[in-house]
Design an enzyme around this catalytic site. Structure first.
Site, PDB file in Angstrom:
ATOM      1  N   ASN A  45       1.570 -33.651 -19.426  1.00  0.00           N
ATOM      2  CA  ASN A  45       0.124 -33.606 -19.658  1.00  0.00           C
ATOM      3  C   ASN A  45      -0.297 -34.413 -20.876  1.00  0.00           C
ATOM      4  O   ASN A  45      -1.321 -34.153 -21.480  1.00  0.00           O
ATOM      5  CB  ASN A  45      -0.342 -32.151 -19.742  1.00  0.00           C
ATOM      6  CG  ASN A  45       0.429 -31.389 -20.805  1.00  0.00           C
ATOM      7  OD1 ASN A  45       1.150 -31.977 -21.599  1.00  0.00           O
ATOM      8  ND2 ASN A  45       0.273 -30.079 -20.838  1.00  0.00           N
TER       9      ASN A  45
ATOM     10  N   TYR B  87       9.059 -27.300 -30.910  1.00  0.00           N
ATOM     11  CA  TYR B  87       8.874 -26.305 -29.841  1.00  0.00           C
ATOM     12  C   TYR B  87       9.710 -25.077 -30.200  1.00  0.00           C
ATOM     13  O   TYR B  87      10.885 -24.989 -29.851  1.00  0.00           O
ATOM     14  CB  TYR B  87       9.260 -26.879 -28.481  1.00  0.00           C
ATOM     15  CG  TYR B  87       8.220 -27.839 -27.927  1.00  0.00           C
ATOM     16  CD1 TYR B  87       6.890 -27.433 -27.770  1.00  0.00           C
ATOM     17  CD2 TYR B  87       8.549 -29.139 -27.553  1.00  0.00           C
ATOM     18  CE1 TYR B  87       5.925 -28.297 -27.268  1.00  0.00           C
ATOM     19  CE2 TYR B  87       7.586 -30.017 -27.045  1.00  0.00           C
ATOM     20  CZ  TYR B  87       6.281 -29.581 -26.909  1.00  0.00           C
ATOM     21  OH  TYR B  87       5.326 -30.429 -26.415  1.00  0.00           O
TER      22      TYR B  87
ATOM     23  N   LYS C 282       2.487 -37.645 -26.100  1.00  0.00           N
ATOM     24  CA  LYS C 282       3.855 -37.433 -25.641  1.00  0.00           C
ATOM     25  C   LYS C 282       4.378 -38.706 -24.954  1.00  0.00           C
ATOM     26  O   LYS C 282       3.592 -39.608 -24.636  1.00  0.00           O
ATOM     27  CB  LYS C 282       3.895 -36.242 -24.679  1.00  0.00           C
ATOM     28  CG  LYS C 282       3.496 -34.886 -25.311  1.00  0.00           C
ATOM     29  CD  LYS C 282       3.614 -33.773 -24.262  1.00  0.00           C
ATOM     30  CE  LYS C 282       2.960 -32.490 -24.638  1.00  0.00           C
ATOM     31  NZ  LYS C 282       2.994 -31.482 -23.561  1.00  0.00           N
TER      32      LYS C 282
ATOM     33  N   GLU D  33       3.143 -27.282 -38.147  1.00  0.00           N
ATOM     34  CA  GLU D  33       3.395 -28.580 -37.504  1.00  0.00           C
ATOM     35  C   GLU D  33       3.047 -29.788 -38.388  1.00  0.00           C
ATOM     36  O   GLU D  33       3.760 -30.797 -38.364  1.00  0.00           O
ATOM     37  CB  GLU D  33       2.611 -28.652 -36.184  1.00  0.00           C
ATOM     38  CG  GLU D  33       3.166 -27.668 -35.147  1.00  0.00           C
ATOM     39  CD  GLU D  33       2.289 -27.528 -33.914  1.00  0.00           C
ATOM     40  OE1 GLU D  33       1.254 -28.216 -33.801  1.00  0.00           O
ATOM     41  OE2 GLU D  33       2.645 -26.722 -33.031  1.00  0.00           O
TER      42      GLU D  33
ATOM     43  N   HIS E 281       0.210 -33.170 -27.039  1.00  0.00           N
ATOM     44  CA  HIS E 281       0.373 -31.875 -27.714  1.00  0.00           C
ATOM     45  C   HIS E 281      -0.703 -31.801 -28.786  1.00  0.00           C
ATOM     46  O   HIS E 281      -0.935 -32.786 -29.499  1.00  0.00           O
ATOM     47  CB  HIS E 281       1.749 -31.751 -28.385  1.00  0.00           C
ATOM     48  CG  HIS E 281       1.795 -30.591 -29.330  1.00  0.00           C
ATOM     49  ND1 HIS E 281       2.043 -29.311 -28.903  1.00  0.00           N
ATOM     50  CD2 HIS E 281       1.539 -30.509 -30.677  1.00  0.00           C
ATOM     51  CE1 HIS E 281       1.964 -28.485 -29.927  1.00  0.00           C
ATOM     52  NE2 HIS E 281       1.657 -29.186 -31.023  1.00  0.00           N
TER      53      HIS E 281
ATOM     54  N   ARG F  56      -6.634 -34.815 -20.536  1.00  0.00           N
ATOM     55  CA  ARG F  56      -5.727 -34.385 -19.459  1.00  0.00           C
ATOM     56  C   ARG F  56      -6.428 -34.433 -18.106  1.00  0.00           C
ATOM     57  O   ARG F  56      -5.812 -34.773 -17.092  1.00  0.00           O
ATOM     58  CB  ARG F  56      -5.209 -32.968 -19.751  1.00  0.00           C
ATOM     59  CG  ARG F  56      -4.159 -32.939 -20.863  1.00  0.00           C
ATOM     60  CD  ARG F  56      -3.856 -31.520 -21.269  1.00  0.00           C
ATOM     61  NE  ARG F  56      -2.740 -31.415 -22.203  1.00  0.00           N
ATOM     62  CZ  ARG F  56      -2.437 -30.308 -22.859  1.00  0.00           C
ATOM     63  NH1 ARG F  56      -3.165 -29.206 -22.691  1.00  0.00           N
ATOM     64  NH2 ARG F  56      -1.414 -30.275 -23.686  1.00  0.00           N
TER      65      ARG F  56
ATOM     66  N   ARG G 227      -8.623 -29.451 -29.139  1.00  0.00           N
ATOM     67  CA  ARG G 227      -8.189 -28.823 -27.876  1.00  0.00           C
ATOM     68  C   ARG G 227      -9.233 -29.050 -26.775  1.00  0.00           C
ATOM     69  O   ARG G 227      -8.887 -29.222 -25.613  1.00  0.00           O
ATOM     70  CB  ARG G 227      -7.956 -27.326 -28.069  1.00  0.00           C
ATOM     71  CG  ARG G 227      -6.867 -26.970 -29.071  1.00  0.00           C
ATOM     72  CD  ARG G 227      -5.476 -27.079 -28.559  1.00  0.00           C
ATOM     73  NE  ARG G 227      -5.215 -26.171 -27.469  1.00  0.00           N
ATOM     74  CZ  ARG G 227      -4.002 -25.957 -26.956  1.00  0.00           C
ATOM     75  NH1 ARG G 227      -2.938 -26.603 -27.444  1.00  0.00           N
ATOM     76  NH2 ARG G 227      -3.825 -25.139 -25.950  1.00  0.00           N
TER      77      ARG G 227
HETATM   78  P1  ADP Z   1      -0.388 -26.557 -24.535  1.00  0.00           P
HETATM   79  O1  ADP Z   1       0.420 -27.830 -24.668  1.00  0.00           O
HETATM   80  O2  ADP Z   1      -1.618 -26.763 -23.680  1.00  0.00           O
HETATM   81  O3  ADP Z   1      -0.692 -25.923 -25.877  1.00  0.00           O
HETATM   82  P2  ADP Z   1       1.760 -24.600 -24.159  1.00  0.00           P
HETATM   83  O4  ADP Z   1       2.030 -24.705 -25.637  1.00  0.00           O
HETATM   84  O5  ADP Z   1       1.542 -23.258 -23.580  1.00  0.00           O
HETATM   85  O6  ADP Z   1       0.499 -25.504 -23.737  1.00  0.00           O
HETATM   86  O7  ADP Z   1       2.983 -25.267 -23.359  1.00  0.00           O
HETATM   87  C1  ADP Z   1       3.638 -26.370 -23.895  1.00  0.00           C
HETATM   88  C2  ADP Z   1       3.855 -27.407 -22.819  1.00  0.00           C
HETATM   89  O8  ADP Z   1       4.746 -26.876 -21.841  1.00  0.00           O
HETATM   90  C3  ADP Z   1       2.633 -27.810 -22.007  1.00  0.00           C
HETATM   91  O9  ADP Z   1       1.829 -28.758 -22.669  1.00  0.00           O
HETATM   92  C4  ADP Z   1       3.277 -28.376 -20.761  1.00  0.00           C
HETATM   93  O10 ADP Z   1       3.720 -29.714 -20.978  1.00  0.00           O
HETATM   94  C5  ADP Z   1       4.520 -27.505 -20.595  1.00  0.00           C
HETATM   95  N1  ADP Z   1       4.400 -26.400 -19.620  1.00  0.00           N
HETATM   96  C6  ADP Z   1       3.651 -25.293 -19.750  1.00  0.00           C
HETATM   97  N2  ADP Z   1       3.833 -24.467 -18.688  1.00  0.00           N
HETATM   98  C7  ADP Z   1       4.745 -25.067 -17.883  1.00  0.00           C
HETATM   99  C8  ADP Z   1       5.366 -24.729 -16.623  1.00  0.00           C
HETATM  100  N3  ADP Z   1       5.090 -23.602 -15.989  1.00  0.00           N
HETATM  101  N4  ADP Z   1       6.245 -25.607 -16.097  1.00  0.00           N
HETATM  102  C9  ADP Z   1       6.545 -26.733 -16.728  1.00  0.00           C
HETATM  103  N5  ADP Z   1       5.988 -27.120 -17.903  1.00  0.00           N
HETATM  104  C10 ADP Z   1       5.103 -26.301 -18.485  1.00  0.00           C
END
Ligand code: ADP
Length: 161
Positions: A126, A49, A9, A140, A129, A106, A89
């Site tokens: 973080n 997204y 990202k 994707e 993705h 991360r 992951r």
């Molecule tokens: P991942 O990226 O670990 O698969 P998700 O798909 O659930 O996680 O969420 C997408 C992204 O949304 C996360 O990587 C993170 O950057 C962001 N995110 C998730 N939860 C929150 C939150 N509560 N507040 C702000 N950003 C969030």
């Protein structure tokens, strides 16, 4: 062999972590089939997204994610390997960096918690993705890459497997 989509990202690009992050994946033996830098627009970000993000985290987080992913260019790659989605992951770590173990991308390169992000009303940055499951990967990968951009080349790993 399974395939998965990974994005570095914009925070990973801004922080000059591209090389270190790619090394983690290469060192694991996962093969890079495709790799590019792209600065996406809002329409594309919405295709990446999708509504399921809003179902998990709310519409506000989805909208913020759509902005976060467009803050700058991202590095997109397709990785291939046995159980590539789960293994990727594992290398990436948990969603919330403070909970992500040392040794994960991360966990080693970020530290913010969900609580801190929520309190400050900022995105959880973080770095990565990575497709969450096979259904996501199947959507994707073709979204980010044309078939002709993926190369089933031989690597040194093929000599051992
Ligand atoms: P991942 O990226 O670990 O698969 P998700 O798909 O659930 O996680 O969420 C997408 C992204 O949304 C996360 O990587 C993170 O950057 C962001 N995110 C998730 N939860 C929150 C939150 N509560 N507040 C702000 N950003 C969030």
């Amino acid at each position: 062999m399974e395939k998965t989509l990974v994005l570095i990202k914009p925070d990973g690009v801004f922080r000059h972590l591209i090389g270190k992050i790619i090394t983690r994946f290469e060192d694991s033996g996962l093969k890079i089939l495709g790799l590019k830098m792209v600065w996406i627009d809002e329409k594309f970000a919405k295709k990446h997204y999708r509504e399921d993000v809003a179902e998990r985290h709310g519409e506000k987080v989805r909208n913020e994610l759509i902005n976060y992913i467009r803050e700058g260019p991202v590095i997109a790659m397709v990785l291939e390997g046995a159980d590539a989605i789960k293994v990727t992951r594992k290398i990436v770590g948990s969603t919330y960096p403070n909970e992500s173990p040392a040794g994960t991308i991360r966990g080693d390169f970020s530290h913010i918690s969900k609580e801190y992000g929520n309190r400050k009303e900022i995105m959880i940055k973080n770095l990565i993705h990575a497709s969450g499951n096979k259904e996501d990967a199947d959507i994707e990968i073709p979204l980010w890459f044309d078939k002709k951009e993926l190369h089933a080349h031989k690597t040194i790993r093929d000599f051992f497997m």
